[in-house]
Write an enzyme that holds these catalytic residues in place. Structure first.
Site, PDB file in Angstrom:
ATOM      1  CE  LYS A  45      -2.966   3.279   1.091  1.00  9.98           C
ATOM      2  NZ  LYS A  45      -1.972   4.381   1.218  1.00  9.98           N
ATOM      3  CB  CYS A  94      11.311   9.109  10.985  1.00  8.59           C
ATOM      4  SG  CYS A  94      12.192   7.761  10.165  1.00  8.59           S
ATOM      5  CD  GLU A 144      11.150   3.922  10.873  1.00 14.75           C
ATOM      6  OE1 GLU A 144      10.977   4.952  11.564  1.00 14.75           O
ATOM      7  OE2 GLU A 144      11.314   3.946   9.653  1.00 14.75           O
ATOM      8  CD  GLU A 159       8.271  12.496  13.516  1.00 13.71           C
ATOM      9  OE1 GLU A 159       9.319  11.980  13.093  1.00 13.71           O
ATOM     10  OE2 GLU A 159       7.177  11.910  13.515  1.00 13.71           O
TER      11      GLU A 159
END
Length: 487
Positions: free
Chosen positions: A181, A289, A256, A386
């Site tokens: 996906k 990230c 992750e 974040e």
């Protein structure tokens, strides 16, 4: 085959799904735009339950034959797949740059070669797993890595090709079949990847791609009753939703997730190298990230080091990612741009002071200035959450205990970076900071044989080397009593 083809950067790309070795169109579409200039790239087939069902069924049908090939039998297919990626490196790089705004030169020289390596490395590594024996007093234990079945792989928009192959490589090498996906904000290189896999002879149904919106296509896939693994890279909040789906069917999940990583600079560091590396945290417009976004500097060198960082950051040219001189490109999407702006404006309201940047650049709708905030207390939102944009924070420390406490003062634990020329000190701090990966005097070096993943809200599980095969395999122990076949 589909006739729904568009040209992006001069490259023909199908806008339809790849299911069971064929292109499949959907009535529903979603629009895809380039973050570089807002241009409309394509209307993409938007999958849902029917496409998810078809892709999982195709993967299930193809699984027995693909699994039966064994690592040696799968190796030629995967080697040819990797070669195909390398052969189309310039095309893949150009499309990815238009699709997600990442730097063209970086895609050509680093990202696409790594995507090919992801396939090839794990194909080779799978060969090492056979014949693993543990000798016990009464039995000989034969450890087998059996293919798990059908794996659903959900990938992010910041590095779609590289991070998709990071999952596809070990999943296929382990003998699984997969349904990918791709991210709805940058789906195009995953579509090209399917063509390359087909050209390499990967059998129909072994690799499938279902495009669509996460809440529809992704939801249908992770809730499908006939899947065996889910691997996800993305936000912590989305992972919680996927985790609930995985728990309901006890489907193993690897995740992750995000990060708010510390970048620690000790007084005994190579300050020039550290400053250049701090400036490098703005790469991909901060949409990384692993980026060390919380700069933590030993108090005694704070002023000197700030000037070195200021100089290094001044060379991070903001502009069109197709220009070889550009170092920082656009943010991915207007929705994400608004999110980054929201963080910055709230930080200013909370009393944080931008030492530079802090505003939209005047060169385009989605370009944001590289930013560094000072006067940032540990409890501020900008210190805790974040941002996923070109926004760093600056803090100082006077002792190792203090910086370890600062570093660990978030819900994340993905990565960390430290610069020091004192080995004992560096290793002591590194061992005390909660992180899946911690770099000392370097950054962003990822050996495919090493474990990779996050702690706390930064993830679940580890991948890389044997850890990937631990996840993508059902590990079996055949314990044979010694001398039971004597004579």
């Amino acid at each position: 085959m589909s006739t729904n083809i568009v040209k992006v950067a001069g490259v023909e790309v199908s806008t339809d799904h790849w299911i069971g070795g064929k292109r499949v169109a959907s009535k529903e579409k979603f629009a895809n735009f380039s973050p570089i200039d807002g241009s409309h790239l394509a209307d993409i087939s938007a999958g849902g339950k029917s496409e998810a069902d078809a892709a999982v069924a195709a993967a299930r049908k193809a699984f027995p034959a693909w699994a039966a090939l064994g690592p040696k039998g799968r190796l030629p297919y995967l080697k040819k797949f990797a070669e195909g990626i390398r052969a189309r490196a310039n095309e893949l790089a150009a499309v990815e740059t238009m699709d997600n705004g990442s730097l063209l030169m970086g895609n050509i020289h680093r990202v696409v070669p790594r995507a090919a390596q992801n396939i090839e490395f794990f194909a080779d590594w799978a060969l090492t797993l056979d014949g693993h024996v543990i000798d016990s007093p009464e039995v000989v234990n034969h450890v087998k890595y059996d293919p798990a079945g059908v794996a659903v792989l959900i990938t992010p928009w910041n590095a779609p090709l590289m991070l998709t192959t990071w999952k596809v490589g070990p999943a296929l090498a382990a003998g699984n079949t997969v349904v990918v996906k791709p991210p709805e904000w940058a789906p195009l290189t995953c579509s090209l990847m399917a063509d390359i896999a087909h050209e390499a002879g990967i059998p129909a149904g072994v690799l499938n791609v279902v495009q669509g919106i996460g809440e529809v296509a992704g939801d249908a896939l992770v809730n499908h009753p006939d899947i065996d693994r889910i691997s996800f890279t993305g936000s912590t909040d989305t992972a919680k939703i996927i985790g609930r789906a995985a728990a309901s069917s006890i489907t193993p999940l690897s995740a992750e997730l995000g990060g708010k990583s510390p970048f620690i600079v000790c007084a005994d560091a190579d300050l020039e190298a550290a400053a250049q590396t701090v400036a490098g945290q703005y790469m991909n417009a901060g949409q990384v990230c692993l980026a060390g976004t919380r700069i933590m500097v030993e108090k005694k060198i704070e002023e000197e080091f700030l000037e070195k960082v200021r100089t290094a950051a001044s060379h991070m040219v903001l502009g069109d990612p197709r220009d070889k001189n550009t170092r920082v490109g656009p943010l991915i999407h207007k929705e994400h741009f608004a999110r980054v702006v929201g963080f910055v404006e709230r930080a200013k309201a909370d009393g944080a002071v931008p030492l530079w940047g802090g505003s939209q650049a005047n060169i385009g709708e989605l370009y944001f200035e590289p930013t560094l905030f000072a006067q940032v207390s540990p409890g501020l939102e900008i210190s805790q959450k974040e941002v996923f944009g070109p926004v760093l924070t600056w803090q100082s420390f006077t002792s190792d205990d203090e910086v370890v406490a600062l570093a660990n003062n978030t819900r994340y634990g993905l990565a960390g970076t430290l610069f020091s020329q004192n080995e004992k000190r560096a290793m002591d701090i590194a061992s005390r900071v909660t992180a899946g990966t911690f770099w000392v005097n370097c950054f962003f070096i990822r050996d495919l044989a090493a474990p990779f993943g996050g702690a706390k809200d930064s993830g679940l599980g580890r991948e890389g080397g044997n850890w990937s095969f631990d996840f993508y395999s059902d590990i079996k122990n055949i314990a044979v009593r010694k001398d039971s076949f004597a004579g």
